[in-house]
Design a protein around this motif. Structure first.
Motif, PDB file in Angstrom:
ATOM      1  N   TYR B  50       0.807  -1.218   0.000  1.00  0.00           N
ATOM      2  CA  TYR B  50       0.000   0.000   0.000  1.00  0.00           C
ATOM      3  C   TYR B  50       0.832   1.256   0.000  1.00  0.00           C
ATOM      4  O   TYR B  50       0.312   2.327   0.204  1.00  0.00           O
ATOM      5  N   THR B  52       2.213   4.423  -0.987  1.00  0.00           N
ATOM      6  CA  THR B  52       1.878   5.370  -2.050  1.00  0.00           C
ATOM      7  C   THR B  52       2.899   6.491  -2.097  1.00  0.00           C
ATOM      8  O   THR B  52       2.656   7.530  -2.686  1.00  0.00           O
ATOM      9  N   GLU B  55       4.570   6.746  -5.805  1.00  0.00           N
ATOM     10  CA  GLU B  55       3.767   6.721  -7.023  1.00  0.00           C
ATOM     11  C   GLU B  55       3.585   8.150  -7.513  1.00  0.00           C
ATOM     12  O   GLU B  55       3.689   9.100  -6.736  1.00  0.00           O
ATOM     13  N   THR B  60      -2.358   9.208  -7.659  1.00  0.00           N
ATOM     14  CA  THR B  60      -3.072   9.430  -6.402  1.00  0.00           C
ATOM     15  C   THR B  60      -4.367  10.186  -6.642  1.00  0.00           C
ATOM     16  O   THR B  60      -5.443   9.786  -6.182  1.00  0.00           O
TER      17      THR B  60
END
Lengths: 341, 234
Positions: B50, B52, B55, B60
């Protein structure tokens, strides 16, 4: 940073394990051992602080275990006093922040948990609410025995919100200049102010007059009494007949007032007390309806005019055939009410 | 880790060398070992899944936008689905509320001093009303959480926002009686839609005998908003 933490760590496996940790400690905490050696230096009469201290400590490691155990406490205090002041301050501030945050959170949580305290007052069925709404228009002529009042707040609360919506509707359909923000706030303030304010006032009077009623019962009674207001205003804001309003005012408003008066009379002893209590309640309740119907817009506009000066063109109203006397009375009551609000 | 080692070392006594405690842990397989084994393995892998952090920002934002869009679709086709309840967010309500308030503000564009209250009042009405409805449903014994209810009520303003858009278009074209009738029909239809959608989502969480009591404030809430939309005239 390293001082208090490692000092506490050193204090932990004191008995036998400290022996094997001893060398490790010497390497790690220079400042800490320096303070220790200040003490020990008196016997050795060395010149340099740290080197001498370290050597000395290596030499008699075995004997020092007990001395270190004793010195650990002193070291704690002294070290904090000299170098760890900043760390201690930071920790204190953090601690205070944490405490304050915890207090805030627990306060918010308590507020949310307090919903459970209110829950019994919302324990109703739709049929019960409907029956109570109907009963609020039916005065019962039983004054020898205390009449029952449901201590319930769902119906009153919803009636007050409905009244707010109806008032807004009335303001919009009348020729009032729409200032929604002001009107919205005023409508909410008026309705809740009336409900809570008059309930507390009558409760206070009831306390003085020795009537058997609780605050929740008073809120419930007055709240259901607003049903008549809602019906009257809803009809008369849409159908602009003046005689119709007076009929509704006397009929529906009068019935709901009579109902409340009957309940209060049945719960009060003594003629004077009954007269004071019921006179106050009936006058306030009936005048409030008149006020909402006639003078509400006028008050709001009057306030707006005084606030905004003469820039706004005088606003057009539908001429209503209010008798001169009653309108004068209304204006004065409206003004006093506006001042009071 | 360190605490366990230390405790182990203290327990084993003074005779052993420095890392004797650690060796004891790995070999003997005593009771505390079980906790030691499961923790690092279990906690690390989902974290990496998970994560993030690395990224692109676009991903997002797009993910959130997709979630919001999916909920919009749910409101427009109110099926018995718990997607709106399960992962709530307040982005959609915020967007809708700001849109509504901005579009309703155009009414007093000529007199500049009235802009602020208008926007603020629409905003306050929506949030205050939603909070009141939520508290009411909690008081009546509903089993829905606070923000779930706020999310549903906020998302269900969507039909009314559409109604406002249509109304503004109709007002541009025709502001006579025909226009009013069209606006009335649109607003009434969308009002019914909003109320039905929100009750479809919220009704399951309420005790069955009290649904009418919960629906009434919702009805009042959307009624006031739709009525504000109907009486809106720039």
């Amino acid at each position: 940073m390293s001082g208090p933490g490692t000092a506490a760590g050193a204090g932990g496996p004191r008995g036998g394990a400290a022996a094997e940790w001893g060398a490790f400690e010497d390497n790690m905490q220079g400042g800490g051992s320096a303070v220790i050696d200040m003490e020990n230096m008196d016997d050795t009469s060395g010149s340099s602080f740290e080197d001498m201290g370290e050597m000395h400590q290596r030499m008699k490691e075995e004997e020092e275990v007990d001395a270190e155990a004793a010195a650990a406490d002193e070291e704690d205090g002294e070290f904090l006093g000299m170098k760890g002041f900043k760390g201690q301050l930071g920790r204190q501030v953090a601690d205070q922040m944490w405490q304050a945050g915890k207090r805030q959170a627990s306060k918010a949580f308590n507020l949310y948990a307090n919903i459970d305290i209110l829950r019994p007052y919302f324990d109703v069925e739709p049929m019960q609410v409907r029956n109570r709404l109907l009963e609020s228009m039916i005065p019962m002529k039983m004054i020898n025995f205390p009449q029952k009042i449901a201590g319930e707040l769902y119906g009153p609360l919803m009636l007050v919100f409905t009244l707010v919506a109806i008032l807004l509707h009335g303001m919009k359909t009348s020729d009032t200049i729409i200032r929604e923000g002001t009107l919205m706030g005023t409508a909410i303030g008026t309705c809740f102010g009336y409900w809570l304010g008059v309930s507390s006032f009558i409760y206070f009077l009831a306390y003085l007059c020795n009537a058997q009623i609780t605050m929740v019962q008073m809120l419930s009674l007055l709240g259901y009494g607003l049903f008549g207001h809602c019906v009257t205003l809803f009809v008369t804001y849409n159908i602009h007949f003046h005689s119709l309003f007076y009929i509704f005012w006397l009929g529906i408003g009068g019935l709901s007032t009579l109902r409340m008066v009957a309940v209060l009379v049945s719960r009060t002893v003594g003629y004077t007390q009954r007269l004071i209590l019921c006179g106050a309640l009936a006058a306030l309740h009936m005048l409030f309806l008149l006020y909402l119907h006639f003078a509400y817009h006028k008050v709001v506009e009057g306030i707006l005019d005084t606030l905004e000066g003469p820039n706004i063109p005088p606003f057009q109203r539908v001429a209503r055939d209010i008798p001169a006397i009653s309108s004068a009375v209304l204006n004065t009551t409206a003004k006093t009410a506006a001042l009071a609000l | 880790m360190a605490a366990v080692e230390e405790a182990e070392a203290a327990a084993d006594g003074a005779a052993k060398p420095l890392f004797a405690g650690l060796a004891g842990v790995s070999i003997s397989g005593d009771i505390p070992v079980e906790g030691e084994i499961t923790v690092p393995v279990g906690s690390r892998s989902p974290d990496e899944d998970y994560s993030t952090l690395d990224e692109p920002v676009k991903d997002t934002i797009m993910r959130d936008l997709k979630a919001v869009g999916k909920k919009f679709v749910h409101v427009m086709y109110p099926k018995k689905s718990s997607a709106l309840l399960r992962d709530w967010d307040l982005w959609g309500p915020l967007i809708l509320c700001v849109l509504l308030a901005l579009m309703l503000q155009g009414r007093s564009a000529d007199s500049t001093e009235d802009k602020g209250p208008q926007f603020a009042e629409v905003f306050v009405i929506i949030w205050f009303g939603a909070v009141v409805i939520t508290l009411n449903s909690k008081l009546l014994g509903g089993t829905i959480s606070f923000f779930q209810s706020l999310c549903v009520l906020g998302y269900c303003i969507l039909p009314l926002t559409v109604a406002l858009l249509v109304c503004r278009l109709v007002l541009l074209a025709n502001s006579g009686t025909v226009g009013f009738v069209v606006r009335l029909l649109v607003v009434m239809a969308m009002f019914g839609w909003s109320t039905l959608a929100s009750t479809a989502f919220l009704a399951d969480s309420q005790p069955p005998n009290r649904k009418a009591l919960v629906v009434y404030p919702i009805f009042l809430f959307y009624f006031v908003i739709s009525w504000m939309i109907l009486t809106f005239a720039p």
